[in-house]
Design a protein around this motif. Structure first.
Motif, PDB file in Angstrom:
ATOM      1  N   MET A  37       9.727  -6.842   1.886  1.00  0.00           N
ATOM      2  CA  MET A  37       8.906  -6.194   0.815  1.00  0.00           C
ATOM      3  C   MET A  37       8.136  -5.032   1.181  1.00  0.00           C
ATOM      4  O   MET A  37       7.738  -4.862   2.256  1.00  0.00           O
ATOM      5  CB  MET A  37       7.878  -7.190   0.339  1.00  0.00           C
ATOM      6  N   HIS A  39       5.399  -1.663  -0.923  1.00  0.00           N
ATOM      7  CA  HIS A  39       4.640  -1.329  -2.146  1.00  0.00           C
ATOM      8  C   HIS A  39       5.450  -0.207  -2.637  1.00  0.00           C
ATOM      9  O   HIS A  39       6.616   0.485  -2.279  1.00  0.00           O
ATOM     10  CB  HIS A  39       3.449  -1.190  -1.860  1.00  0.00           C
ATOM     11  N   ARG A  45       0.820  -2.398   2.062  1.00  0.00           N
ATOM     12  CA  ARG A  45       1.205  -3.847   1.918  1.00  0.00           C
ATOM     13  C   ARG A  45       0.061  -4.844   1.602  1.00  0.00           C
ATOM     14  O   ARG A  45       0.285  -5.959   1.077  1.00  0.00           O
ATOM     15  CB  ARG A  45       1.959  -4.302   3.450  1.00  0.00           C
ATOM     16  N   LEU A  49       0.385  -7.549  -2.569  1.00  0.00           N
ATOM     17  CA  LEU A  49       1.633  -8.448  -2.335  1.00  0.00           C
ATOM     18  C   LEU A  49       1.656  -9.670  -1.662  1.00  0.00           C
ATOM     19  O   LEU A  49       2.544 -10.418  -1.580  1.00  0.00           O
ATOM     20  CB  LEU A  49       2.596  -7.318  -1.480  1.00  0.00           C
ATOM     21  N   TYR A  52       2.403 -12.867  -3.657  1.00  0.00           N
ATOM     22  CA  TYR A  52       3.778 -13.361  -3.804  1.00  0.00           C
ATOM     23  C   TYR A  52       4.343 -13.707  -2.211  1.00  0.00           C
ATOM     24  O   TYR A  52       4.963 -14.598  -2.208  1.00  0.00           O
ATOM     25  CB  TYR A  52       4.569 -11.745  -3.988  1.00  0.00           C
ATOM     26  N   LEU A  65       6.590  -8.149   5.137  1.00  0.00           N
ATOM     27  CA  LEU A  65       5.869  -6.800   4.334  1.00  0.00           C
ATOM     28  C   LEU A  65       5.632  -5.903   5.296  1.00  0.00           C
ATOM     29  O   LEU A  65       5.159  -5.996   6.511  1.00  0.00           O
ATOM     30  CB  LEU A  65       4.698  -7.567   3.940  1.00  0.00           C
ATOM     31  N   TRP A 112      12.840  -6.894  -1.910  1.00  0.00           N
ATOM     32  CA  TRP A 112      11.865  -7.146  -3.009  1.00  0.00           C
ATOM     33  C   TRP A 112      11.214  -5.714  -3.234  1.00  0.00           C
ATOM     34  O   TRP A 112      10.656  -5.183  -2.273  1.00  0.00           O
ATOM     35  CB  TRP A 112      11.073  -8.316  -2.611  1.00  0.00           C
ATOM     36  N   THR A 114       8.506  -3.233  -6.010  1.00  0.00           N
ATOM     37  CA  THR A 114       7.806  -3.006  -7.224  1.00  0.00           C
ATOM     38  C   THR A 114       7.728  -1.680  -7.378  1.00  0.00           C
ATOM     39  O   THR A 114       7.276  -0.714  -6.371  1.00  0.00           O
ATOM     40  CB  THR A 114       6.476  -3.725  -7.036  1.00  0.00           C
ATOM     41  N   TYR A 279       0.272  -7.890 -10.470  1.00  0.00           N
ATOM     42  CA  TYR A 279      -0.086  -8.304  -9.180  1.00  0.00           C
ATOM     43  C   TYR A 279      -1.638  -9.188  -9.160  1.00  0.00           C
ATOM     44  O   TYR A 279      -1.762  -9.630  -8.005  1.00  0.00           O
ATOM     45  CB  TYR A 279      -0.801  -6.790  -8.499  1.00  0.00           C
TER      46      TYR A 279
END
Length: 307
Positions: A37, A39, A45, A49, A52, A65, A112, A114, A279
């Motif tokens: 993951m 951002h 991060r 996040l 999740y 992350l 993942w 976003t 979020y």
């Protein structure tokens, strides 16, 4: 339990969190799956996040992350410079690092993303056929569509002003001068990269302490060149595309088009929300529930064997 770790991307040390799974719900003899993951545009991060990531861990999926080079706790310069090329390089390096984590199945890694990183996840997964699945949350997948939406919302004058600031920063970089910075998030009418009505709420409730609300202005010149939608047809793994129908930052139609290009690999979910509503609160919970249901199917070893 969140663990601080580091990995190297093109000779630079990047900071990451590893959130190990708290159950063996998805474990096999090869190990546990892991979600990588990062951002979106200029965020870190620690900005929305972890909720999740911890939910993935509770469901039996590790999370990894990371901060891009030049952002947050990662090293590297120039600082606060959003480069599509470098950020995708960092995703590839993070993917390789996640595959080396103890107890992780290297063939069940999920990308993942976003916003901006939702587009990066599409591109990197299209290149790496070992990626097991992609989650793209309110993804920015077509920079040209973003510019068209910007003109519709604020007029061509704003676009020209942004380009002028981008050129000013580029000249400074070439001459060795100090960077010319613009805010990432600001209220309507300001010359921020994203000037949304809920800017104050975003900068006080969502972003973490590592976030700096500034970015090199030359980033504005690159937005239109960032077109992950062109790569979606080369995906060979399941992808969940989660669209905000009221998204004023990442055009919803571009995300829908990405799902169509991915064909039978894609699952499309739509929510009546704006870009930053996913979020926290009830919409975050709904988006997360859809992600967990999607991953439960996509990471099923029986499905992988059939594929």
């Amino acid at each position: 339990m969140t663990t601080d770790i580091t990995f190297t991307s093109h000779g630079v040390t990047c900071a990451a969190w590893h959130v190990p799974a708290t159950s063996d719900a998805h474990a096999t003899a090869a190990g546990r799956p892991c979600v990588v993951m990062a951002h979106g545009f200029g965020c870190t991060r620690d900005s929305g996040l972890l909720g999740y990531a911890e939910a993935f861990a509770d469901a039996g999926i590790d999370a990894f992350l990371f901060d891009y080079r030049g952002f947050g706790d990662s090293e590297g310069s120039p600082r606060q410079d959003v480069s599509v090329r470098r950020q995708r390089q960092d995703y590839r390096a993070a993917l390789a690092a996640a595959r080396r984590l103890p107890g992780v199945d290297p063939d069940r890694i999920v990308l993942w993303g976003t916003s901006y990183s939702g587009g990066h996840a599409v591109v990197v997964a299209a290149e790496d056929r070992r990626v097991a699945a992609v989650v793209a949350l309110t993804p920015a997948t077509d920079g040209l569509a973003t510019l068209v939406q910007l003109v519709r919302q604020a007029g061509a004058g704003r676009l020209l002003r942004m380009a002028g600031h981008g050129l000013r920063d580029t000249v400074r970089a070439l001459s060795g001068g100090a960077p010319h910075l613009l805010p990432i998030i600001g209220p309507p009418g300001t010359l921020a990269m994203m000037n949304t009505p809920d800017a104050e709420t975003i900068t006080t409730t969502i972003v973490g302490p590592a976030f700096r609300n500034e970015v090199r202005a030359r980033t504005a010149l690159e937005v239109g060149l960032n077109r992950p939608v062109r790569h979606a047809g080369r995906l060979t793994c399941p992808i969940l595309v989660q669209v905000g129908t009221d998204d004023h930052v990442a055009p919803p139609d571009a995300a829908r088009r990405t799902a169509r290009k991915a064909g039978t690999w894609a699952q499309l979910r739509e929510y009546p929300v704006d870009h930053f509503d996913v979020y926290d609160g009830s919409w975050q919970k709904l988006a997360l529930a859809d992600q967990l249901a999607f991953l439960s199917r996509a990471l099923d070893p029986a499905r992988s064997a059939r594929a």
